[in-house]
Design a protein around this motif. Structure first.
Motif, mmCIF file in Angstrom:
data_model
loop_
_atom_site.group_PDB
_atom_site.id
_atom_site.type_symbol
_atom_site.label_atom_id
_atom_site.label_comp_id
_atom_site.label_asym_id
_atom_site.label_seq_id
_atom_site.Cartn_x
_atom_site.Cartn_y
_atom_site.Cartn_z
ATOM 1 N N THR A 1 0.842 -1.196 0.000
ATOM 2 C CA THR A 1 0.000 0.000 0.000
ATOM 3 C C THR A 1 0.875 1.243 0.000
ATOM 4 N N ALA A 2 0.235 2.369 -0.242
ATOM 5 C CA ALA A 2 0.930 3.652 -0.206
ATOM 6 C C ALA A 2 0.109 4.631 0.615
ATOM 7 N N LEU A 3 0.765 5.365 1.484
ATOM 8 C CA LEU A 3 0.171 6.461 2.239
ATOM 9 C C LEU A 3 0.560 7.749 1.534
ATOM 10 N N ILE A 4 -0.424 8.555 1.147
ATOM 11 C CA ILE A 4 -0.149 9.738 0.334
ATOM 12 C C ILE A 4 -0.903 10.946 0.879
ATOM 13 N N GLU A 5 -0.211 12.078 0.912
ATOM 14 C CA GLU A 5 -0.847 13.355 1.235
ATOM 15 C C GLU A 5 -0.856 14.223 -0.013
ATOM 16 N N PHE A 6 -2.051 14.674 -0.383
ATOM 17 C CA PHE A 6 -2.230 15.581 -1.514
ATOM 18 C C PHE A 6 -2.554 16.983 -0.994
ATOM 19 N N ARG A 7 -2.258 17.988 -1.833
ATOM 20 C CA ARG A 7 -2.631 19.368 -1.516
ATOM 21 C C ARG A 7 -3.420 19.952 -2.684
ATOM 22 N N ARG A 8 -4.566 20.548 -2.369
ATOM 23 C CA ARG A 8 -5.339 21.200 -3.420
ATOM 24 C C ARG A 8 -4.588 22.434 -3.893
ATOM 25 N N ASP A 9 -4.400 22.528 -5.203
ATOM 26 C CA ASP A 9 -3.676 23.632 -5.847
ATOM 27 C C ASP A 9 -2.212 23.688 -5.434
ATOM 28 N N GLY A 10 -1.660 22.545 -5.014
ATOM 29 C CA GLY A 10 -0.259 22.515 -4.606
ATOM 30 C C GLY A 10 0.690 22.537 -5.792
ATOM 31 N N LYS A 11 1.930 22.911 -5.545
ATOM 32 C CA LYS A 11 2.964 22.880 -6.579
ATOM 33 C C LYS A 11 3.478 21.447 -6.744
ATOM 34 N N ALA A 12 4.049 21.170 -7.917
ATOM 35 C CA ALA A 12 4.535 19.823 -8.232
ATOM 36 C C ALA A 12 5.850 19.552 -7.503
ATOM 37 N N GLU A 13 5.750 18.913 -6.360
ATOM 38 C CA GLU A 13 6.943 18.532 -5.589
ATOM 39 C C GLU A 13 6.527 17.407 -4.647
ATOM 40 N N LEU A 14 7.012 16.195 -4.913
ATOM 41 C CA LEU A 14 6.627 15.020 -4.136
ATOM 42 C C LEU A 14 7.810 14.538 -3.311
ATOM 43 N N ILE A 15 7.620 14.482 -2.001
ATOM 44 C CA ILE A 15 8.624 13.934 -1.086
ATOM 45 C C ILE A 15 8.265 12.476 -0.804
ATOM 46 N N THR A 16 9.203 11.566 -1.078
ATOM 47 C CA THR A 16 9.001 10.155 -0.775
ATOM 48 C C THR A 16 9.715 9.836 0.529
ATOM 49 N N GLU A 17 8.953 9.539 1.559
ATOM 50 C CA GLU A 17 9.511 9.272 2.882
ATOM 51 C C GLU A 17 10.096 7.855 2.941
ATOM 52 N N PRO A 18 10.929 7.570 3.938
ATOM 53 C CA PRO A 18 11.461 6.215 4.081
ATOM 54 C C PRO A 18 10.335 5.193 4.149
ATOM 55 N N PRO A 19 10.548 3.989 3.597
ATOM 56 C CA PRO A 19 9.488 2.983 3.583
ATOM 57 C C PRO A 19 9.108 2.537 4.989
ATOM 58 N N LEU A 20 7.862 2.129 5.124
ATOM 59 C CA LEU A 20 7.392 1.551 6.376
ATOM 60 C C LEU A 20 7.399 0.033 6.219
ATOM 61 N N ILE A 21 8.267 -0.629 6.952
ATOM 62 C CA ILE A 21 8.354 -2.094 6.937
ATOM 63 C C ILE A 21 7.496 -2.626 8.081
ATOM 64 N N MET A 22 6.525 -3.477 7.758
ATOM 65 C CA MET A 22 5.592 -3.924 8.779
ATOM 66 C C MET A 22 6.185 -5.016 9.684
ATOM 67 N N ARG A 23 6.866 -5.985 9.085
ATOM 68 C CA ARG A 23 7.353 -7.127 9.866
ATOM 69 C C ARG A 23 8.766 -7.512 9.460
ATOM 70 N N ILE A 24 9.511 -8.026 10.427
ATOM 71 C CA ILE A 24 10.803 -8.663 10.197
ATOM 72 C C ILE A 24 10.764 -10.017 10.896
ATOM 73 N N ASN A 25 11.063 -11.053 10.142
ATOM 74 C CA ASN A 25 11.003 -12.429 10.673
ATOM 75 C C ASN A 25 9.636 -12.742 11.287
ATOM 76 N N GLY A 26 8.592 -12.214 10.642
ATOM 77 C CA GLY A 26 7.237 -12.516 11.078
ATOM 78 C C GLY A 26 6.724 -11.693 12.241
ATOM 79 N N GLU A 27 7.549 -10.826 12.801
ATOM 80 C CA GLU A 27 7.149 -10.019 13.950
ATOM 81 C C GLU A 27 7.073 -8.550 13.564
ATOM 82 N N TYR A 28 6.121 -7.827 14.154
ATOM 83 C CA TYR A 28 6.030 -6.393 13.903
ATOM 84 C C TYR A 28 7.363 -5.710 14.188
#
Length: 236
Positions: free
Chosen positions: A198-225
Protein backbone atom coordinates in the motif's frame (compact mmCIF):
# COMPACT_ATOMS: atom_id res chain seq x y z
CA UNK A 1 -26.42 -6.73 14.74
CA UNK A 2 -24.00 -7.97 17.38
CA UNK A 3 -21.13 -5.59 18.14
CA UNK A 4 -17.72 -5.74 19.76
CA UNK A 5 -15.85 -3.00 21.63
CA UNK A 6 -12.12 -3.17 21.00
CA UNK A 7 -9.29 -1.05 22.40
CA UNK A 8 -6.67 0.09 19.88
CA UNK A 9 -3.37 2.00 20.15
CA UNK A 10 -4.27 3.18 23.67
CA UNK A 11 -6.50 1.66 26.31
CA UNK A 12 -8.74 4.72 26.32
CA UNK A 13 -9.55 4.42 22.59
CA UNK A 14 -12.43 2.00 22.12
CA UNK A 15 -13.87 1.13 18.71
CA UNK A 16 -17.36 -0.30 18.22
CA UNK A 17 -17.62 -2.59 15.20
CA UNK A 18 -19.76 -5.46 13.89
CA UNK A 19 -18.94 -8.84 15.40
CA UNK A 20 -19.20 -10.39 11.93
CA UNK A 21 -18.58 -8.94 8.48
CA UNK A 22 -16.31 -5.99 7.77
CA UNK A 23 -13.91 -5.01 10.55
CA UNK A 24 -11.24 -2.34 10.28
CA UNK A 25 -7.68 -3.27 9.32
CA UNK A 26 -4.28 -1.96 10.32
CA UNK A 27 -4.36 0.25 7.20
CA UNK A 28 -6.69 2.66 9.01
CA UNK A 29 -4.32 2.84 11.97
CA UNK A 30 -1.29 3.45 9.72
CA UNK A 31 -3.15 6.20 7.85
CA UNK A 32 -4.12 7.97 11.07
CA UNK A 33 -0.45 7.84 12.14
CA UNK A 34 0.64 9.24 8.75
CA UNK A 35 -1.66 12.27 8.97
CA UNK A 36 0.08 15.36 10.32
CA UNK A 37 -1.03 16.65 13.74
CA UNK A 38 -3.41 19.62 13.65
CA UNK A 39 -5.62 21.05 16.37
CA UNK A 40 -7.41 23.66 14.27
CA UNK A 41 -8.29 21.97 10.97
CA UNK A 42 -11.92 21.52 9.98
CA UNK A 43 -11.60 17.91 8.81
CA UNK A 44 -13.76 15.32 7.08
CA UNK A 45 -13.19 11.58 7.53
CA UNK A 46 -14.67 10.15 4.32
CA UNK A 47 -16.15 6.67 4.60
CA UNK A 48 -15.55 6.70 8.34
CA UNK A 49 -16.90 3.20 8.99
CA UNK A 50 -16.73 2.50 12.71
CA UNK A 51 -14.84 5.75 13.34
CA UNK A 52 -11.32 4.39 13.75
CA UNK A 53 -9.49 7.20 11.97
CA UNK A 54 -11.68 9.95 13.43
CA UNK A 55 -11.12 8.64 16.96
CA UNK A 56 -7.35 8.36 16.47
CA UNK A 57 -7.08 11.84 14.97
CA UNK A 58 -9.01 13.28 17.91
CA UNK A 59 -7.38 11.32 20.72
CA UNK A 60 -3.80 11.02 19.41
CA UNK A 61 -3.31 13.92 16.96
CA UNK A 62 -5.35 16.57 18.76
CA UNK A 63 -7.95 17.25 16.07
CA UNK A 64 -10.95 19.07 17.50
CA UNK A 65 -13.39 19.48 14.59
CA UNK A 66 -14.10 16.33 12.54
CA UNK A 67 -17.08 15.40 10.38
CA UNK A 68 -17.22 11.59 10.05
CA UNK A 69 -19.17 10.73 6.89
CA UNK A 70 -20.53 7.19 6.58
CA UNK A 71 -22.91 5.70 4.02
CA UNK A 72 -24.05 2.44 5.63
CA UNK A 73 -26.56 2.58 8.47
CA UNK A 74 -25.13 -0.40 10.37
CA UNK A 75 -21.61 1.08 10.30
CA UNK A 76 -23.04 4.50 11.16
CA UNK A 77 -24.54 2.94 14.30
CA UNK A 78 -21.06 1.70 15.27
CA UNK A 79 -19.59 5.12 14.47
CA UNK A 80 -22.05 6.84 16.82
CA UNK A 81 -21.17 4.39 19.60
CA UNK A 82 -17.45 4.92 19.01
CA UNK A 83 -17.97 8.66 19.47
CA UNK A 84 -19.94 8.07 22.67
CA UNK A 85 -17.53 5.48 24.12
CA UNK A 86 -14.59 7.85 23.63
CA UNK A 87 -16.43 10.95 24.92
CA UNK A 88 -15.90 12.70 21.58
CA UNK A 89 -19.26 14.44 21.33
CA UNK A 90 -18.59 17.95 20.07
CA UNK A 91 -15.29 16.85 18.53
CA UNK A 92 -16.40 14.16 16.06
CA UNK A 93 -19.75 14.70 14.35
CA UNK A 94 -21.19 11.54 12.73
CA UNK A 95 -22.84 12.28 9.37
CA UNK A 96 -24.99 9.66 7.65
CA UNK A 97 -24.67 10.31 3.93
CA UNK A 98 -23.28 9.47 0.50
CA UNK A 99 -20.15 11.32 -0.66
CA UNK A 100 -21.64 11.50 -4.16
CA UNK A 101 -24.52 13.66 -2.94
CA UNK A 102 -23.09 15.24 0.25
CA UNK A 103 -22.82 18.99 -0.25
CA UNK A 104 -21.56 20.95 2.78
CA UNK A 105 -22.07 24.71 2.91
CA UNK A 106 -18.40 25.34 3.68
CA UNK A 107 -14.91 24.18 2.70
CA UNK A 108 -12.76 21.80 4.73
CA UNK A 109 -9.14 22.34 5.69
CA UNK A 110 -8.36 18.64 5.52
CA UNK A 111 -9.79 15.31 4.41
CA UNK A 112 -8.75 11.76 5.16
CA UNK A 113 -9.95 8.59 3.50
CA UNK A 114 -9.15 4.88 3.52
CA UNK A 115 -11.14 4.29 0.33
CA UNK A 116 -12.57 1.18 -1.33
CA UNK A 117 -9.71 0.09 -3.57
CA UNK A 118 -11.01 -2.27 -6.19
CA UNK A 119 -13.52 -2.67 -8.98
CA UNK A 120 -15.95 -5.46 -8.15
CA UNK A 121 -14.60 -7.44 -11.09
CA UNK A 122 -11.22 -7.79 -9.38
CA UNK A 123 -10.56 -10.32 -6.66
CA UNK A 124 -12.82 -12.44 -4.48
CA UNK A 125 -16.18 -10.84 -3.75
CA UNK A 126 -17.02 -10.68 0.01
CA UNK A 127 -20.35 -12.28 1.00
CA UNK A 128 -21.95 -9.28 2.74
CA UNK A 129 -23.01 -5.89 1.37
CA UNK A 130 -21.13 -4.15 4.22
CA UNK A 131 -17.85 -5.79 3.23
CA UNK A 132 -18.39 -5.21 -0.50
CA UNK A 133 -19.11 -1.52 0.09
CA UNK A 134 -16.00 -1.15 2.27
CA UNK A 135 -13.62 -2.99 -0.08
CA UNK A 136 -14.81 -2.17 -3.61
CA UNK A 137 -15.47 1.07 -5.42
CA UNK A 138 -19.12 0.62 -6.40
CA UNK A 139 -20.21 3.39 -4.00
CA UNK A 140 -17.11 5.63 -4.12
CA UNK A 141 -14.70 5.78 -7.05
CA UNK A 142 -11.44 7.69 -7.24
CA UNK A 143 -13.26 10.26 -9.38
CA UNK A 144 -15.90 10.64 -6.65
CA UNK A 145 -13.28 11.11 -3.93
CA UNK A 146 -11.01 13.56 -5.74
CA UNK A 147 -13.94 15.39 -7.35
CA UNK A 148 -15.42 16.03 -3.91
CA UNK A 149 -12.09 17.30 -2.58
CA UNK A 150 -11.67 19.58 -5.60
CA UNK A 151 -15.01 21.19 -4.72
CA UNK A 152 -14.98 21.17 -0.92
CA UNK A 153 -11.34 21.48 0.18
CA UNK A 154 -9.88 24.94 0.66
CA UNK A 155 -7.01 25.92 -1.62
CA UNK A 156 -3.97 24.45 0.10
CA UNK A 157 -6.11 21.95 1.99
CA UNK A 158 -4.86 18.39 2.38
CA UNK A 159 -6.22 14.97 1.48
CA UNK A 160 -4.53 11.95 3.06
CA UNK A 161 -5.26 8.45 1.73
CA UNK A 162 -4.14 4.85 2.01
CA UNK A 163 -4.30 3.13 -1.39
CA UNK A 164 -3.11 -0.10 -3.01
CA UNK A 165 0.34 0.63 -4.41
CA UNK A 166 -0.44 -0.92 -7.81
CA UNK A 167 -3.12 1.75 -8.31
CA UNK A 168 -0.70 4.66 -7.97
CA UNK A 169 -0.75 5.61 -11.65
CA UNK A 170 -4.55 5.87 -11.65
CA UNK A 171 -4.48 7.80 -8.37
CA UNK A 172 -1.98 10.39 -9.58
CA UNK A 173 -3.80 10.93 -12.89
CA UNK A 174 -7.16 11.36 -11.15
CA UNK A 175 -5.69 13.62 -8.49
CA UNK A 176 -4.07 16.03 -10.94
CA UNK A 177 -7.22 16.14 -13.04
CA UNK A 178 -8.94 17.46 -9.91
CA UNK A 179 -6.23 19.98 -8.90
CA UNK A 180 -4.79 17.83 -6.11
CA UNK A 181 -1.03 17.47 -6.15
CA UNK A 182 0.80 14.61 -4.37
CA UNK A 183 3.16 16.20 -1.85
CA UNK A 184 4.21 13.39 0.51
CA UNK A 185 4.20 9.60 0.09
CA UNK A 186 5.26 6.59 2.12
CA UNK A 187 5.24 3.05 0.71
CA UNK A 188 4.26 0.22 3.06
CA UNK A 189 5.99 -3.15 2.71
CA UNK A 190 4.76 -6.34 4.44
CA UNK A 191 8.42 -7.19 5.13
CA UNK A 192 11.91 -6.25 3.99
CA UNK A 193 11.90 -8.62 1.02
CA UNK A 194 8.44 -7.93 -0.43
CA UNK A 195 7.27 -5.22 -2.81
CA UNK A 196 5.11 -2.43 -1.41
CA UNK A 197 1.50 -3.42 -0.69
CA UNK A 198 0.00 0.00 0.00
CA UNK A 199 0.93 3.65 -0.21
CA UNK A 200 0.17 6.46 2.24
CA UNK A 201 -0.15 9.74 0.33
CA UNK A 202 -0.85 13.35 1.24
CA UNK A 203 -2.23 15.58 -1.51
CA UNK A 204 -2.63 19.37 -1.52
CA UNK A 205 -5.34 21.20 -3.42
CA UNK A 206 -3.68 23.63 -5.85
CA UNK A 207 -0.26 22.52 -4.61
CA UNK A 208 2.96 22.88 -6.58
CA UNK A 209 4.53 19.82 -8.23
CA UNK A 210 6.94 18.53 -5.59
CA UNK A 211 6.63 15.02 -4.14
CA UNK A 212 8.62 13.93 -1.09
CA UNK A 213 9.00 10.15 -0.78
CA UNK A 214 9.51 9.27 2.88
CA UNK A 215 11.46 6.21 4.08
CA UNK A 216 9.49 2.98 3.58
CA UNK A 217 7.39 1.55 6.38
CA UNK A 218 8.35 -2.09 6.94
CA UNK A 219 5.59 -3.92 8.78
CA UNK A 220 7.35 -7.13 9.87
CA UNK A 221 10.80 -8.66 10.20
CA UNK A 222 11.00 -12.43 10.67
CA UNK A 223 7.24 -12.52 11.08
CA UNK A 224 7.15 -10.02 13.95
CA UNK A 225 6.03 -6.39 13.90
CA UNK A 226 8.91 -3.93 13.58
CA UNK A 227 9.48 -1.46 16.39
CA UNK A 228 7.81 1.29 14.35
CA UNK A 229 4.74 -0.83 13.68
CA UNK A 230 4.56 -1.65 17.36
CA UNK A 231 4.61 2.08 18.10
CA UNK A 232 1.92 2.79 15.49
CA UNK A 233 -0.40 0.05 16.77
CA UNK A 234 0.30 0.65 20.44
CA UNK A 235 2.00 -2.70 20.93
CA UNK A 236 5.05 -1.22 22.69
Amino acid sequence: MNKTYDSIVRRDIVICQPEEGFRFSVDAVMLADFVRPSAKSKTIDIGSGSGVIAALLAKVKGYTDIDALELQENMFSCLCETVEKNALEGVVRPVLGDLRSYRPEFHYDAAVCNPPYRKESSGKIPPTLTERTARFNGTMSLDDLFGFCKSFLKSGGSLSVCIDSDLLADVFVTARKNRLEPKRMRLVHPDGQTVARTALIEFRRDGKAELITEPPLIMRINGEYTEEMRRITGAL
